[in-house]
Design an enzyme around this catalytic site. Sequence first.
Site, PDB file in Angstrom:
ATOM      1  N   TYR A   1      -0.564 -17.764  -2.991  1.00  0.00           N
ATOM      2  CA  TYR A   1      -1.316 -18.165  -1.793  1.00  0.00           C
ATOM      3  C   TYR A   1      -0.977 -19.624  -1.520  1.00  0.00           C
ATOM      4  O   TYR A   1      -1.336 -20.501  -2.298  1.00  0.00           O
ATOM      5  CB  TYR A   1      -2.816 -18.077  -2.059  1.00  0.00           C
ATOM      6  CG  TYR A   1      -3.401 -16.684  -2.101  1.00  0.00           C
ATOM      7  CD1 TYR A   1      -3.135 -15.817  -3.153  1.00  0.00           C
ATOM      8  CD2 TYR A   1      -4.265 -16.252  -1.092  1.00  0.00           C
ATOM      9  CE1 TYR A   1      -3.702 -14.553  -3.194  1.00  0.00           C
ATOM     10  CE2 TYR A   1      -4.838 -14.986  -1.135  1.00  0.00           C
ATOM     11  CZ  TYR A   1      -4.554 -14.143  -2.185  1.00  0.00           C
ATOM     12  OH  TYR A   1      -5.123 -12.897  -2.230  1.00  0.00           O
TER      13      TYR A   1
ATOM     14  N   ASP B   1      -1.995  -9.408   8.614  1.00  0.00           N
ATOM     15  CA  ASP B   1      -1.838  -8.751   7.317  1.00  0.00           C
ATOM     16  C   ASP B   1      -0.826  -7.631   7.542  1.00  0.00           C
ATOM     17  O   ASP B   1      -1.132  -6.454   7.425  1.00  0.00           O
ATOM     18  CB  ASP B   1      -3.189  -8.225   6.815  1.00  0.00           C
ATOM     19  CG  ASP B   1      -3.169  -7.892   5.321  1.00  0.00           C
ATOM     20  OD1 ASP B   1      -2.076  -7.916   4.721  1.00  0.00           O
ATOM     21  OD2 ASP B   1      -4.251  -7.596   4.778  1.00  0.00           O
TER      22      ASP B   1
ATOM     23  N   HIS C   1      -0.928  -2.521  -4.480  1.00  0.00           N
ATOM     24  CA  HIS C   1      -0.388  -3.427  -5.497  1.00  0.00           C
ATOM     25  C   HIS C   1      -0.417  -2.852  -6.918  1.00  0.00           C
ATOM     26  O   HIS C   1      -0.796  -3.532  -7.873  1.00  0.00           O
ATOM     27  CB  HIS C   1      -1.162  -4.756  -5.491  1.00  0.00           C
ATOM     28  CG  HIS C   1      -0.991  -5.556  -4.224  1.00  0.00           C
ATOM     29  ND1 HIS C   1       0.135  -5.501  -3.437  1.00  0.00           N
ATOM     30  CD2 HIS C   1      -1.819  -6.456  -3.607  1.00  0.00           C
ATOM     31  CE1 HIS C   1      -0.005  -6.330  -2.409  1.00  0.00           C
ATOM     32  NE2 HIS C   1      -1.169  -6.910  -2.473  1.00  0.00           N
TER      33      HIS C   1
ATOM     34  N   HIS D   1       2.797 -12.923  -5.231  1.00  0.00           N
ATOM     35  CA  HIS D   1       1.631 -12.980  -4.339  1.00  0.00           C
ATOM     36  C   HIS D   1       0.984 -14.378  -4.333  1.00  0.00           C
ATOM     37  O   HIS D   1      -0.237 -14.505  -4.339  1.00  0.00           O
ATOM     38  CB  HIS D   1       0.631 -11.907  -4.772  1.00  0.00           C
ATOM     39  CG  HIS D   1      -0.262 -11.414  -3.695  1.00  0.00           C
ATOM     40  ND1 HIS D   1      -1.179 -12.213  -3.062  1.00  0.00           N
ATOM     41  CD2 HIS D   1      -0.383 -10.197  -3.114  1.00  0.00           C
ATOM     42  CE1 HIS D   1      -1.838 -11.499  -2.170  1.00  0.00           C
ATOM     43  NE2 HIS D   1      -1.370 -10.274  -2.175  1.00  0.00           N
TER      44      HIS D   1
ATOM     45  N   GLU E   1       4.876 -12.473   1.390  1.00  0.00           N
ATOM     46  CA  GLU E   1       5.349 -11.614   0.301  1.00  0.00           C
ATOM     47  C   GLU E   1       6.627 -10.904   0.731  1.00  0.00           C
ATOM     48  O   GLU E   1       6.574  -9.973   1.536  1.00  0.00           O
ATOM     49  CB  GLU E   1       4.262 -10.595  -0.045  1.00  0.00           C
ATOM     50  CG  GLU E   1       2.922 -11.216  -0.385  1.00  0.00           C
ATOM     51  CD  GLU E   1       1.753 -10.259  -0.134  1.00  0.00           C
ATOM     52  OE1 GLU E   1       1.753  -9.144  -0.674  1.00  0.00           O
ATOM     53  OE2 GLU E   1       0.839 -10.625   0.622  1.00  0.00           O
TER      54      GLU E   1
ATOM     55  N   ARG F   1       0.803  -1.231   0.000  1.00  0.00           N
ATOM     56  CA  ARG F   1       0.000   0.000   0.000  1.00  0.00           C
ATOM     57  C   ARG F   1       0.834   1.278   0.000  1.00  0.00           C
ATOM     58  O   ARG F   1       1.927   1.302   0.574  1.00  0.00           O
ATOM     59  CB  ARG F   1      -0.910   0.015   1.242  1.00  0.00           C
ATOM     60  CG  ARG F   1      -1.975  -1.058   1.180  1.00  0.00           C
ATOM     61  CD  ARG F   1      -2.863  -1.088   2.413  1.00  0.00           C
ATOM     62  NE  ARG F   1      -3.938  -2.068   2.200  1.00  0.00           N
ATOM     63  CZ  ARG F   1      -3.782  -3.391   2.306  1.00  0.00           C
ATOM     64  NH1 ARG F   1      -2.620  -3.898   2.654  1.00  0.00           N
ATOM     65  NH2 ARG F   1      -4.796  -4.204   2.065  1.00  0.00           N
TER      66      ARG F   1
HETATM   67  C1  GLA Z   1      -2.146  -8.149   0.229  1.00  0.00           C
HETATM   68  C2  GLA Z   1      -2.719  -7.214   1.207  1.00  0.00           C
HETATM   69  C3  GLA Z   1      -3.998  -7.740   1.751  1.00  0.00           C
HETATM   70  C4  GLA Z   1      -4.952  -8.072   0.636  1.00  0.00           C
HETATM   71  C5  GLA Z   1      -4.318  -9.029  -0.307  1.00  0.00           C
HETATM   72  C6  GLA Z   1      -5.202  -9.311  -1.479  1.00  0.00           C
HETATM   73  O1  GLA Z   1      -1.554  -9.222   0.830  1.00  0.00           O
HETATM   74  O2  GLA Z   1      -1.840  -6.891   2.255  1.00  0.00           O
HETATM   75  O3  GLA Z   1      -4.564  -6.797   2.607  1.00  0.00           O
HETATM   76  O4  GLA Z   1      -5.279  -6.904  -0.062  1.00  0.00           O
HETATM   77  O5  GLA Z   1      -3.089  -8.521  -0.765  1.00  0.00           O
HETATM   78  O6  GLA Z   1      -6.507  -9.597  -1.118  1.00  0.00           O
END
Ligand code: GLA
Length: 382
Positions: A212, A282, A136, A210, A347, A111
């Site tokens: 998962y 997060d 992003h 990114h 990340e 961000r």
């Molecule tokens: C990143 C952000 C999260 C979210 C994901 C996508 O990891 O930090 O808050 O936005 O991407 O959903």
Amino acid sequence: MRMMFAGLLAAALSLAACNQAATTTASTSASHVQQAVFGRTPDGREIDVFTLTNAHGVEVKLMNYGAAITSLKTPDREGHFGQIVLGFDTLDPYLAGVPYFGAVVGRYGNRIARGHFTLDGHTYTLATNNAPNHLHGGDRGFDKRVWDARSFEDEKGPGVAFTYVSADGEEGYPGQLTARVTYQLGADDTLTISYEATTTKPTPVNLTNHAYFNLSGDAQRDILGEQLTINADRFTPVDDTLIPTGELKAVANTPFDFRQPTAIGARIEADDAQLKAGHGYDHNWVLNQAQPAQMTDAAELYDPQSGRVLQIRTTEPGIQFYSGNFLDGSLNGRGVTFAHRWALCLETQHFPDSPNHPNFPSTILRPGETYRSQTVLTFSTH
Ligand code: GLA
């Protein structure tokens, strides 16, 4: 009728044996890279999928839409291969929109507060696509771009190099940025991701992948039982829009202390203001790095049930651990519903909102310099 059924059964069995043979051949032959058409974008651009395989049968699929990992198969402790990332086997769901599954995020991963930063006296305005902030890379970041791709194989193993030229002014960022991301699968069950970039004007850059992860194999359960270790004494606390306050806070005596392996679910519901702000984890951890840009152990994820281990090393100063809090079950892929906390992201990156925090390591790239970053994922079991 019965004969026909028996015939069909025999045919099915021989097909299964054939598939078995094909799988076995792939897992015992030397490493290789294969390329196939994955689909087309609405404007007709061909998207390819590249399959990298090593001699142990570890298999990574990459596509040139978003330079993304679409599939990653590794064995459990019994040697059974399973999928360890969320994704899809066709292009359309990616085009329809997914939260950065497997993709490279940029030009600035994470961000930027209120979509503003000031550089050399000029204030730039970016999309606030994660209101009230920029996330992003904006409305159409690097995850939604078609990259050029070139596969290769050298003594370290098969790989793909993706290149994307981001125009001066794209998504509000200054300078034409040429970004290159190279994935290489090693014989030692490592996936090395190397990032490089050059620019024509000073610009912030922060590139990461990114993916998962869910180490259970084919995402059988949520990730709360997986154990995480993060090599960090401090993290960057955030406000309730997930922008760092600027403090580097000690993890000791908080639910953010992952210096010893700890189940992700052990403290995620603790009464903690930071966990509430993040809707879970997060956050960015400040890695214990001896020297800037020195390759450092960052994190280790372990699934006690399958025995799979994912180790992450990086040259980056930080790692964002996102516990899949915004997955809500609205997406399905490969027979799995991507429900709340069904996967997590690790990340490797510079800290969020660095352009607005002079005390954070700089993310500014200037003409004549080359941005370089490397992250190594190692797959094993115990
Ligand atoms: C990143 C952000 C999260 C979210 C994901 C996508 O990891 O930090 O808050 O936005 O991407 O959903």
